[in-house]
Scaffold this motif. Structure first.
Motif, PDB file in Angstrom:
ATOM      1  N   ASN A  11       0.866  -1.181   0.000  1.00 10.97           N
ATOM      2  CA  ASN A  11       0.000   0.000   0.000  1.00 10.97           C
ATOM      3  C   ASN A  11       0.904   1.232   0.000  1.00 10.97           C
ATOM      4  O   ASN A  11       1.550   1.524   1.001  1.00 10.97           O
ATOM      5  CB  ASN A  11      -0.878  -0.043   1.264  1.00 10.97           C
ATOM      6  N   GLU A 169      -5.100  -5.686  10.509  1.00  7.24           N
ATOM      7  CA  GLU A 169      -4.110  -4.648  10.750  1.00  7.24           C
ATOM      8  C   GLU A 169      -4.396  -3.985  12.093  1.00  7.24           C
ATOM      9  O   GLU A 169      -5.212  -3.036  12.154  1.00  7.24           O
ATOM     10  CB  GLU A 169      -4.183  -3.596   9.650  1.00  7.24           C
ATOM     11  N   ALA A 173      -0.210  -1.079  15.381  1.00  6.81           N
ATOM     12  CA  ALA A 173       1.013  -1.604  14.758  1.00  6.81           C
ATOM     13  C   ALA A 173       1.295  -0.945  13.408  1.00  6.81           C
ATOM     14  O   ALA A 173       2.338  -1.186  12.801  1.00  6.81           O
ATOM     15  CB  ALA A 173       0.900  -3.120  14.576  1.00  6.81           C
ATOM     16  N   GLY A 237       4.863   1.161   4.833  1.00  6.36           N
ATOM     17  CA  GLY A 237       6.165   1.816   4.721  1.00  6.36           C
ATOM     18  C   GLY A 237       7.222   1.019   3.960  1.00  6.36           C
ATOM     19  O   GLY A 237       7.899   1.560   3.078  1.00  6.36           O
TER      20      GLY A 237
HETATM   21  C1  PEP Z   1      -0.662  -0.227   6.162  1.00 10.31           C
HETATM   22  O1  PEP Z   1      -0.771   0.986   6.034  1.00 10.31           O
HETATM   23  O2  PEP Z   1      -1.501  -0.978   5.674  1.00 10.31           O
HETATM   24  C2  PEP Z   1       0.491  -0.722   6.915  1.00 10.31           C
HETATM   25  C3  PEP Z   1       0.478  -1.951   7.329  1.00 10.31           C
HETATM   26  O3  PEP Z   1       1.524   0.177   7.155  1.00 10.31           O
HETATM   27  P1  PEP Z   1       2.973  -0.161   7.772  1.00 10.31           P
HETATM   28  O4  PEP Z   1       3.471  -1.411   7.086  1.00 10.31           O
HETATM   29  O5  PEP Z   1       3.799   1.017   7.464  1.00 10.31           O
HETATM   30  O6  PEP Z   1       2.767  -0.396   9.234  1.00 10.31           O
END
Ligand code: PEP
Length: 251
Positions: A11, A169, A173, A237
């Motif tokens: 993403n 998610e 986190a 990220g």
């Molecule tokens: C996300 O935005 O779906 C995500 C998991 O971000 P990150 O990997 O940066 O924690």
């Protein structure tokens, strides 16, 4: 357990101009050209979908959008419909990301309309669910997820031609560097698979890919992917740099 092809999705959020997206996608295509056992998705901003779709054509990388609107067309300034995403080359769409729920007040009802519009049009929805830190501390994780799944998937019809992907998610986190422990993730994923089984039956539950998202990095992905109910990752990220995203894909 039936075999589910692992899925690693990136993403890109609100990062990368068209040129930057083209450069990143071109680099990624080279880095993952040896991969044939993992499904790969990248979700650039809307403005780069068409140019990126040209770069990844005839590769193993599929295209995802980061959001959708449920109407097909009309006077809805600023919104993007399923036919528009499909004509831009998308196969997947992320729906109900916690940033949309948090900053744009997206409700479970809106998420549900988006999921049904996407699925009815032939896009594969990636439904994001997850609890906040306070909700976890108050031991509300399972009731929060239950509501997000129940409401988000209300009246949805699924079969082998209309698959669904779920991304667990935990909000605490995402982008924080804190990863849920493997035990925490497996516990939630097993719970989610059970919910899907109760709602859609055993076949759909076994076929549904449940991704984990939240600070997934090259050095923690293999431990997560080894868990029985984890079928992939939604990466924020670490998907922005082709090198680190490729390392995650090569888990
Ligand atoms: C996300 O935005 O779906 C995500 C998991 O971000 P990150 O990997 O940066 O924690």
């Amino acid at each position: 357990m039936e075999y589910r092809i692992p899925l690693i999705a990136g993403n890109w959020k609100m990062f990368k101009t068209c040129n930057e997206a083209v450069n990143a996608a071109t680099h990624l295509v080279k880095l993952v050209s040896d991969i044939d056992t993992v499904d790969i998705v990248i979700a650039p901003p809307f403005t780069s979908l068409t140019v990126v779709s040209e770069i990844i054509r005839e590769t193993r990388i599929d295209l995802g959008a980061q959001d959708i609107f449920w109407e097909k067309e009309g006077a809805f300034t600023g919104e993007i419909s399923a036919p528009m995403l499909i004509s831009s080359g998308c196969q997947y769409v992320i729906i109900g990301h916690s940033e949309r729920r948090q900053y744009f007040e997206e409700t479970d009802e809106a998420v549900n309309k988006k999921i049904r519009a996407a699925s009815d049009s032939g896009l594969i929805p990636i439904l994001c669910v997850g609890e906040t830190e306070i909700q976890r501390d108050e031991k509300k994780t399972f009731s929060v997820l239950d509501k997000q799944i129940e409401k988000g998937l209300e009246d949805l019809i699924l079969d082998e031609h209309r698959p669904l992907v779920i991304a667990y998610e935990p909000v605490w986190a995402i982008g924080t560097g804190k990863t849920a422990t493997p035990d925490q993730v497996q516990e939630v994923h097993a719970f989610l698979r059970d919910l899907i089984e109760k709602k859609f039956g055993n076949m759909i539950s076994k076929a549904t890919r449940i991704l984990y998202g939240g600070s997934v990095k090259p050095d923690n992905v293999s431990e997560l992917m080894a868990l029985p109910d984890i079928d992939g990752a939604l990466v924020g990220g670490a998907s922005l740099q082709p090198d680190s995203f490729s390392k995650i894909i090569h888990f």
